[in-house]
Motif scaffolding. Structure first.
Motif, mmCIF file in Angstrom:
data_model
loop_
_atom_site.group_PDB
_atom_site.id
_atom_site.type_symbol
_atom_site.label_atom_id
_atom_site.label_comp_id
_atom_site.label_asym_id
_atom_site.label_seq_id
_atom_site.Cartn_x
_atom_site.Cartn_y
_atom_site.Cartn_z
ATOM 1 N N UNK A 129 5.730 -2.528 7.796
ATOM 2 C CA UNK A 129 5.003 -3.657 7.210
ATOM 3 C C UNK A 129 4.857 -3.425 5.723
ATOM 4 N N UNK A 130 4.606 -4.509 5.021
ATOM 5 C CA UNK A 130 4.249 -4.390 3.614
ATOM 6 C C UNK A 130 2.852 -4.951 3.453
ATOM 7 N N UNK A 137 -8.377 -0.167 0.721
ATOM 8 C CA UNK A 137 -8.964 -0.003 2.062
ATOM 9 C C UNK A 137 -7.982 -0.378 3.175
ATOM 10 N N UNK A 138 -7.129 -1.364 2.937
ATOM 11 C CA UNK A 138 -6.119 -1.729 3.926
ATOM 12 C C UNK A 138 -5.078 -0.612 4.058
ATOM 13 N N UNK A 139 -4.701 -0.009 2.956
ATOM 14 C CA UNK A 139 -3.765 1.121 2.998
ATOM 15 C C UNK A 139 -4.345 2.244 3.860
ATOM 16 N N UNK A 140 -5.623 2.547 3.631
ATOM 17 C CA UNK A 140 -6.281 3.608 4.405
ATOM 18 C C UNK A 140 -6.337 3.246 5.887
ATOM 19 N N UNK A 148 2.779 5.666 7.901
ATOM 20 C CA UNK A 148 2.940 6.455 6.688
ATOM 21 C C UNK A 148 3.278 5.532 5.526
ATOM 22 N N UNK A 149 2.710 5.836 4.362
ATOM 23 C CA UNK A 149 3.075 5.111 3.146
ATOM 24 C C UNK A 149 4.452 5.584 2.722
ATOM 25 N N UNK A 160 2.306 -8.119 -2.961
ATOM 26 C CA UNK A 160 2.571 -7.155 -1.908
ATOM 27 C C UNK A 160 3.544 -6.112 -2.422
ATOM 28 N N UNK A 161 3.682 -5.017 -1.697
ATOM 29 C CA UNK A 161 4.631 -3.997 -2.099
ATOM 30 C C UNK A 161 4.254 -2.592 -1.669
ATOM 31 N N UNK A 162 3.116 -2.431 -0.984
ATOM 32 C CA UNK A 162 2.784 -1.133 -0.400
ATOM 33 C C UNK A 162 3.480 -1.097 0.961
ATOM 34 N N UNK A 163 4.484 -0.241 1.088
ATOM 35 C CA UNK A 163 5.346 -0.232 2.265
ATOM 36 C C UNK A 163 4.948 0.885 3.221
#
Length: 172
Positions: A129-130, A137-140, A148-149, A160-163
């Motif tokens: 997902x991205x 907080x969403x990444x955590x 995994x990031x 968006x762009x955190x994969x």
């Protein structure tokens, strides 16, 4: 309580509830200071959800109170993010939402596990997902869910762009 939670394929009869949930999520994000999903109109969201329902890619979580969450799982690998990462080896999560009245009940975790099962049945190696780059907080949350990031892609025209990804296990 999620003891009575069931996850099933969404139907056209669910679309109104899903659009309302999306709009409520937009409002909640805005109240938290995020512009994530802010530019999506109800018409655009309904069109995307309708397509996902028709293709059998949209799923809902429901309990005795009705629909409390949704997730779309498909093979669309955004080429701006995943083109160099064996995109065909994964299924991708989109528009995952949990009704705020059901927050804190691990419904999102159950939806992600279900999405992993869908990916396993499709013979895929990964679930991806991205996420919004600035929503830490969403990444955590995703990392607590076993994703995994992979990297953060910063494109000026995309928020968006955190994969994220996790390996698909054949059973949990």
């Amino acid at each position: 309580m999620t003891d009575d939670l069931t996850i099933r394929a969404a139907s056209p009869a669910d679309l109104d509830a899903l659009v309302v949930m999306y709009q409520a999520t937009q409002q909640w994000l805005a109240e938290k200071g995020s512009n994530q999903w802010a530019t999506n109109t109800a018409e655009r969201v309904r069109a995307k959800l309708t397509q996902a329902v028709e293709r059998g890619e949209c799923f809902v979580a429901e309990n005795r109170n009705g629909i409390v969450g949704t997730i779309t799982v498909d093979d669309f690998a955004d080429p701006e993010f995943w083109s160099d990462d064996e995109p065909e080896s994964a299924l991708y999560v989109h528009r995952m939402m949990v009704d705020r009245s059901a927050a804190g009940q691990n419904i999102g975790g159950r939806l992600l596990d279900y999405a992993e099962e869908v990916a396993a049945r499709a013979g895929k190696k990964r679930l991806r997902l991205d996420a919004w780059r600035t929503n830490k907080p969403l990444h955590e949350y995703y990392m607590r869910q076993g994703l995994d990031l992979v990297r953060i892609v910063s494109l000026p025209h995309r928020g968006s762009g955190a994969l994220f990804e996790r390996a698909v296990r054949t059973h949990r």
